[in-house]
Structure formats: C-alpha cells, structure tokens
Design a protein around this motif. Structure first.
Motif, PDB file in Angstrom:
ATOM      1  N   ILE A 127       0.841  -1.201   0.000  1.00  0.00           N
ATOM      2  CA  ILE A 127       0.000   0.000   0.000  1.00  0.00           C
ATOM      3  C   ILE A 127       0.877   1.253   0.000  1.00  0.00           C
ATOM      4  CG2 ILE A 127      -1.642   1.352   1.369  1.00  0.00           C
ATOM      5  CD1 ILE A 127      -2.857  -1.275   2.304  1.00  0.00           C
ATOM      6  N   ARG A 128       1.903   1.258   0.824  1.00  0.00           N
ATOM      7  CA  ARG A 128       2.751   2.443   0.939  1.00  0.00           C
ATOM      8  C   ARG A 128       3.545   2.690  -0.341  1.00  0.00           C
ATOM      9  NH1 ARG A 128       4.654   1.769   7.310  1.00  0.00           N
ATOM     10  NH2 ARG A 128       2.644   2.482   8.174  1.00  0.00           N
ATOM     11  N   ILE A 129       4.008   1.633  -0.975  1.00  0.00           N
ATOM     12  CA  ILE A 129       4.703   1.819  -2.248  1.00  0.00           C
ATOM     13  C   ILE A 129       3.737   2.361  -3.300  1.00  0.00           C
ATOM     14  CG2 ILE A 129       5.797   0.602  -4.164  1.00  0.00           C
ATOM     15  CD1 ILE A 129       7.152  -1.201  -2.156  1.00  0.00           C
ATOM     16  N   SER A 130       2.520   1.858  -3.300  1.00  0.00           N
ATOM     17  CA  SER A 130       1.519   2.338  -4.264  1.00  0.00           C
ATOM     18  C   SER A 130       1.216   3.818  -4.038  1.00  0.00           C
ATOM     19  CB  SER A 130       0.227   1.524  -4.136  1.00  0.00           C
ATOM     20  OG  SER A 130       0.470   0.158  -4.405  1.00  0.00           O
ATOM     21  N   LEU A 131       1.078   4.225  -2.776  1.00  0.00           N
ATOM     22  CA  LEU A 131       0.812   5.637  -2.478  1.00  0.00           C
ATOM     23  C   LEU A 131       2.004   6.514  -2.834  1.00  0.00           C
ATOM     24  CD1 LEU A 131      -1.038   5.242   0.937  1.00  0.00           C
ATOM     25  CD2 LEU A 131      -2.020   5.986  -1.243  1.00  0.00           C
ATOM     26  N   TRP A 132       3.196   5.996  -2.596  1.00  0.00           N
ATOM     27  CA  TRP A 132       4.405   6.743  -2.978  1.00  0.00           C
ATOM     28  C   TRP A 132       4.444   6.948  -4.486  1.00  0.00           C
ATOM     29  CZ3 TRP A 132       9.009   4.760  -5.463  1.00  0.00           C
ATOM     30  CH2 TRP A 132      10.048   5.697  -5.524  1.00  0.00           C
ATOM     31  N   LEU A 133       4.162   5.911  -5.251  1.00  0.00           N
ATOM     32  CA  LEU A 133       4.160   6.022  -6.711  1.00  0.00           C
ATOM     33  C   LEU A 133       3.065   6.981  -7.187  1.00  0.00           C
ATOM     34  CD1 LEU A 133       4.792   2.298  -7.708  1.00  0.00           C
ATOM     35  CD2 LEU A 133       6.407   4.204  -7.882  1.00  0.00           C
ATOM     36  N   LEU A 134       1.903   6.918  -6.534  1.00  0.00           N
ATOM     37  CA  LEU A 134       0.834   7.866  -6.865  1.00  0.00           C
ATOM     38  C   LEU A 134       1.297   9.298  -6.609  1.00  0.00           C
ATOM     39  CD1 LEU A 134      -2.101   8.505  -7.662  1.00  0.00           C
ATOM     40  CD2 LEU A 134      -2.704   8.198  -5.225  1.00  0.00           C
ATOM     41  N   GLY A 135       2.011   9.514  -5.505  1.00  0.00           N
ATOM     42  CA  GLY A 135       2.543  10.836  -5.203  1.00  0.00           C
ATOM     43  C   GLY A 135       3.526  11.308  -6.253  1.00  0.00           C
ATOM     44  N   VAL A 136       4.367  10.393  -6.741  1.00  0.00           N
ATOM     45  CA  VAL A 136       5.319  10.759  -7.800  1.00  0.00           C
ATOM     46  C   VAL A 136       4.569  11.283  -9.026  1.00  0.00           C
ATOM     47  CG1 VAL A 136       7.074   9.894  -9.392  1.00  0.00           C
ATOM     48  CG2 VAL A 136       7.088   9.139  -7.014  1.00  0.00           C
ATOM     49  N   VAL A 137       3.502  10.591  -9.406  1.00  0.00           N
ATOM     50  CA  VAL A 137       2.708  11.017 -10.564  1.00  0.00           C
ATOM     51  C   VAL A 137       2.084  12.390 -10.317  1.00  0.00           C
ATOM     52  CG1 VAL A 137       0.693  10.491 -11.988  1.00  0.00           C
ATOM     53  CG2 VAL A 137       2.253   8.656 -11.300  1.00  0.00           C
ATOM     54  N   VAL A 138       1.539  12.597  -9.109  1.00  0.00           N
ATOM     55  CA  VAL A 138       0.928  13.889  -8.769  1.00  0.00           C
ATOM     56  C   VAL A 138       1.973  15.004  -8.806  1.00  0.00           C
ATOM     57  CG1 VAL A 138      -0.204  15.214  -6.934  1.00  0.00           C
ATOM     58  CG2 VAL A 138      -0.936  12.871  -7.426  1.00  0.00           C
TER      59      VAL A 138
END
Length: 550
Positions: A196-207
C-alpha cells in the motif's frame, strides 16, 4: 484503506529567522561575479520563458521547473536584468535553508549559537537547485522515518515528482534514495503495509510530476522535445567527465600554501565523503538501537549515496560543493546519534572538521565568484584597509565594475574585458535589429547584447548529429543571419570537444559561407565571421565606417 492525514510539523521560528539572516547577505552579493557560460545559459532560458517561450521545445534547456520558477520572479519584479534573475536563487536557497535548519533545530541542535553556526556552514556551501533539492530530500526523508504513515509516503512521492520537474536526473536520484529508504524502513522500523505504501508513494510521484505531464499533453511539440532530449541523454550523456582530483595527484612543490591547502582539502573530500556514507550506512544496518533517534543520519546516508553519481560524474569542486550537504548535515547529526558518553568528543571532532574543510576550500577556492569579493568587503569595511573604500578593495582583488544587460556588476578583469570588447564589436558591426550566432559557450552574451539566439542550441558542449546541425543551418539561412562569433577552444583541454569537432558540419558551413573579419577584440581562438554576399545582393554597411563618416 486507512488514510491518516497526520500533521506535518511546522518550522521552528528560530530556524526561519536564522535562515533569513543567512540569506540576507546574498542580496549584497547580487552584484558580484558573472559566468557567461552556465549562468548565462540559465538567464537566457529564464528570460525567454518569461516571454512565453517553452523550455526544451523553443530553446535548449534543462527541465522546465527551474525556468518557470525563475520566470515567476522576473514577472514579480518586472525586470529581466541579471539582478532580478538572481532573486530566484535567493528565494530558492531560502527554502533550502529553512528546511535544513528545521531538521537540525528539531532533532540535533538546541542552542541559537549552534544553529547560527550550522546556518552559516550550510549557506557557505549552498548551490542553488542541486543543493536545495538534496536538503529538501533529507527533510522529507526525516519525516518519513519519524512517522512512516500512508500520508507521508504519498507526500514524499509528490516531492520526488516535483524534483523531476526541476531535473530528470534529480528526480531519478531522489527516486533511488526513497525506494531504498522505504524498503529500509519496512525491514528495520515498521513492518506494515509495504504494498500500500509503495503504491501511495508512486501515486505521489505522478501527482508531483503533473506539471510536466500537463505540458506534454497540452503544449504542441513538447512531447517530441522531451523524447529527443531523453534520446540525446541516453546516447551522449548529460555531463562532461573530469578525472577525480585525489589528494595525492597534485604536485604540491609548485603550489603556494593556500593552493596546497585547497588542492589537498578538495582531494580529501572525494575520499572522505563517500567513505563517511558507507561507514555510517554499515553502522545503521548493524545497530539495534532505536533507529528513529538517528533519523537525520539515516536520511543523509540514503540521499548522499544516491547523489554520489552526480558528484563524481564531473569531478569539479563546484559539483562537490553543491552536493556535499548530506555529508555536512550528517556530520552535525553524528553526536546526537550516539550515547551521551561520546557526545562531547564527537561534537568537537565533527565541527572542527567542518570548519577546517570549509576554510581550506570554500574560503580559499576560486570556484565561487564570491570568495575574492567577500574578502575585499571584509578588508574594506571590517578591517578598514583601503581607507574603507569598497571600490579600491574590489580593484585590489582584480574586480571591475561592468555593465551586464543594464545592471552594474563587479566581475573579474578578464571576463569584463571580454564583455566590453564583444559589446563594442557588435555595436560597430551589427544593426540593432540584427541577430548573431554565438558559439560554443557564451550564451550569456545573448542577454547582454539583447539578441535572440537564431538556433535552438545555445550551449554547444556535446557532439550533435549531422541532421541536427543541418536543422540549425536551415535556421541560419531562413533567418538571414549574417554574423557569427565562433570560438574553437579545446574544452577541458580535449581536442574532441572543440566546436570544429562536436559540430563539424556546422563548422564547415561557417567556414565556407562566412568570411573572417579581422579584429583584435576577440580572444585568440575566437573569430568574427560575416556571411559572404551572393552576387546581386546589396552590400551590407559596416557600422563602424558609418559612425566615422557621420
């Protein structure tokens, strides 16, 4: 999904005040020094971004973030001069100072005096974009180590995306640092919800990267420019390597004590900085104590190791100075990472080393345009030499007042003479509405002369394909460019980096279609060339002769 919007701690007021105090002297240094190459490259791009041109697409540039940041300040101040341009440096550095001192104030240093000393050291070594991005990375890494929540993983990702908007390489280094740090936190600190945390981190990179993605989608031709830039970086690279200046390489018998101290200190940094990261990293991997208490040291190790590629890719002092911040902050953090028994000895040792290296390199070195002028300021106003006359002190240190695009700057005599001579030459030969090609490494002249580059490339460092050179020749023909200032220096002492070799097809065109104009106003390896008139064309007036006639 349990999304916890935990509060990010605010900046301690004393850290903000000391950061402001450290930045204030920078405003007095705005009129010191000028670099026709690197600074001129950024100044030209920032000014043309303010004029609504698009970085990477309309002119050669780094990634767009730094240009839009600089253009914002040019718009606020309403002036495209070099002084207004430099305000964006101070504003960006202020952000880095506040973040760096906030880390130290919260976790490491408790007294105002210690924090002020830390602020002075950080400022002394501060570059602009690289240094601030690295300090910001340390700040966000500390936040993540202290409380590795879902929200902070997302925020860290946003930072990585923004870093990439300012530079793809910086985004990549930050991505490597935080990928390793997230795994380290999961293994050693908090064994929860890694996917979950890696997914949120990757989402943050995109944002965080959304500004770049929006430009790709909305600006015609920008995607092609980005693809071309990536292809060029992969095939040629992004920097010109230099040999590492190990401390045993210089011949100290031929150097003064100051230059010996500089060379030795400079070389030792290339040994001690990576060794310090490795030793600290081994300690962190083997210790069983509460790692959250060593958050600053952990952050410095991961960020510093990730950026070592940048430090060594072009082993010049400027690259070392702008990427040394993790090592400096890490040294300040070492005493707090160990028990009270060794704290006093470690504090004295760390600060003695920091001050010694800073004195032996930054203050002595000539890599910064500020070392000599600051000494002149101290001698004139503090020690009261030269009868307290600032101008006399400047001249004693080899600096003269020169007009740079409408602003008076104090710069070294050699650069000042080159600028004055080129300005005189252009005023004699060109009409006000004529543009000129200047190559390879003087893009600053376009802004000084208030001319627009006739070709996309403004900083001719790397070999270009014949196809790209043909496009530039077409631009010269289409825009009817009649003048060129061409220098054929062996950059870094390498013959393969002469303009005649990196841009051989373009060089041949300039030699065949342009004739050399005799002048003693250019350095030996440089020449002024005028386009050869085709039969039936009206002769172009020589403005120097016209001035004499009238």
């Amino acid at each position: 999904m349990n999304w916890r919007f935990d509060r990010l701690r605010g900046f301690p007021l004393d850290a903000v005040l000391i950061a402001a105090a450290c930045i204030v002297p920078y405003f007095f240094l705005f009129r010191l020094g000028f670099n026709l190459a690197d600074e001129g490259f950024l100044w030209y791009g920032t000014m043309h971004t303010a004029l609504r041109e698009v970085p990477m697409r309309d002119f050669q540039s780094y990634d767009p973030g730094r240009y839009y940041w600089g253009a914002l300040w040019i718009k606020i101040l309403g002036d495209g001069g070099i002084i207004s341009f430099r305000f964006n440096y101070a504003a960006f550095q202020f952000i880095g100072m506040v973040l760096g001192l906030s880390i130290l104030r919260r976790r490491i240093l408790k007294s105002w005096w210690a924090l002020a000393a830390a602020g002075l050291v950080i400022w002394m070594w501060m570059g602009v974009y690289e240094s601030v991005i690295m300090i910001s990375a340390i700040y966000f890494a500390v936040l993540l180590i202290e409380r590795p929540s879902n929200f902070r993983h997302f925020i860290v990702g946003v930072f990585v995306g923004l870093a990439a908007f300012f530079g793809r390489n910086h985004g990549l280094y930050c991505a490597v640092a935080f990928s390793a740090l997230i795994l380290f936190i999961w293994l050693r600190i908090d064994r929860h919800k890694l996917p979950i945390r890696i997914s949120l981190w990757l989402l943050g990179v995109v944002v965080g990267y959304l500004p770049m993605l929006a430009m790709i989608v909305l600006i015609p031709g920008f995607l092609h420019a980005v693809i071309e830039a990536i292809k060029f970086n992969l095939s040629v690279g992004t920097r010109l390597p230099l040999p590492v200046p190990w401390p045993w390489r210089p011949d100290y018998s031929h150097l003064s004590w100051e230059w010996s101290a500089l060379a030795f200190g400079y070389g030792m940094l290339y040994l001690l900085v990576p060794i310090s990261y490795i030793v600290a990293g081994i300690h962190l991997l083997t210790t069983r104590r509460d790692l959250r208490q060593k958050a600053v040291l952990i952050a410095c190790v991961f960020v510093g190791l990730a950026f070592l590629d940048y430090t060594f890719s072009r082993a010049s002092f400027a690259y070392m100075a702008t990427t040394i911040q993790p090592a400096l902050i890490g040294l300040m953090a070492i005493p707090a990472a160990f028990n009270q028994r060794y704290k006093r000895v470690l504090t004295i040792g760390a600060w003695a080393f920091i001050l010694l290296v800073s004195r032996a390199t930054v203050w002595t070195g000539r890599w910064s345009p500020y070392a000599g002028p600051v000494k002149a300021m101290v001698h004139a106003k503090v020690v009261e030499r030269y009868h307290g006359n600032y101008d006399l002190a400047y001249r004693e240190y080899g600096f003269v007042r020169t007009d740079i695009g409408g602003d008076d700057l104090w710069i070294d005599t050699a650069t000042a003479k080159t600028i004055d001579d080129v300005k005189k030459l252009v005023s004699q030969k060109l009409t006000p509405d004529e543009d000129i090609l200047i190559a390879p490494i003087w893009p600053g002249f376009y802004q000084i002369l208030r001319k627009k580059s006739p070709v996309w490339e403004i900083y001719f460092l790397f070999p270009q394909t014949r196809g790209k050179q043909a496009e530039m020749i077409d631009d010269l023909e289409r825009k009817n460019i009649n003048w060129a200032i061409i220098c054929n220096w062996p950059l870094d002492g390498r013959d393969d980096l002469r303009f005649s070799n990196t841009h051989a097809y373009m060089w041949r065109y300039l030699m065949e279609k342009f004739e050399r104009v005799d002048t003693d106003l250019l350095p030996a390896e440089c020449q002024l060339r005028q386009k050869i008139q085709r039969q039936g064309e009206m002769p172009r007036p020589d403005r120097s002769q016209a001035d004499v006639t009238h």
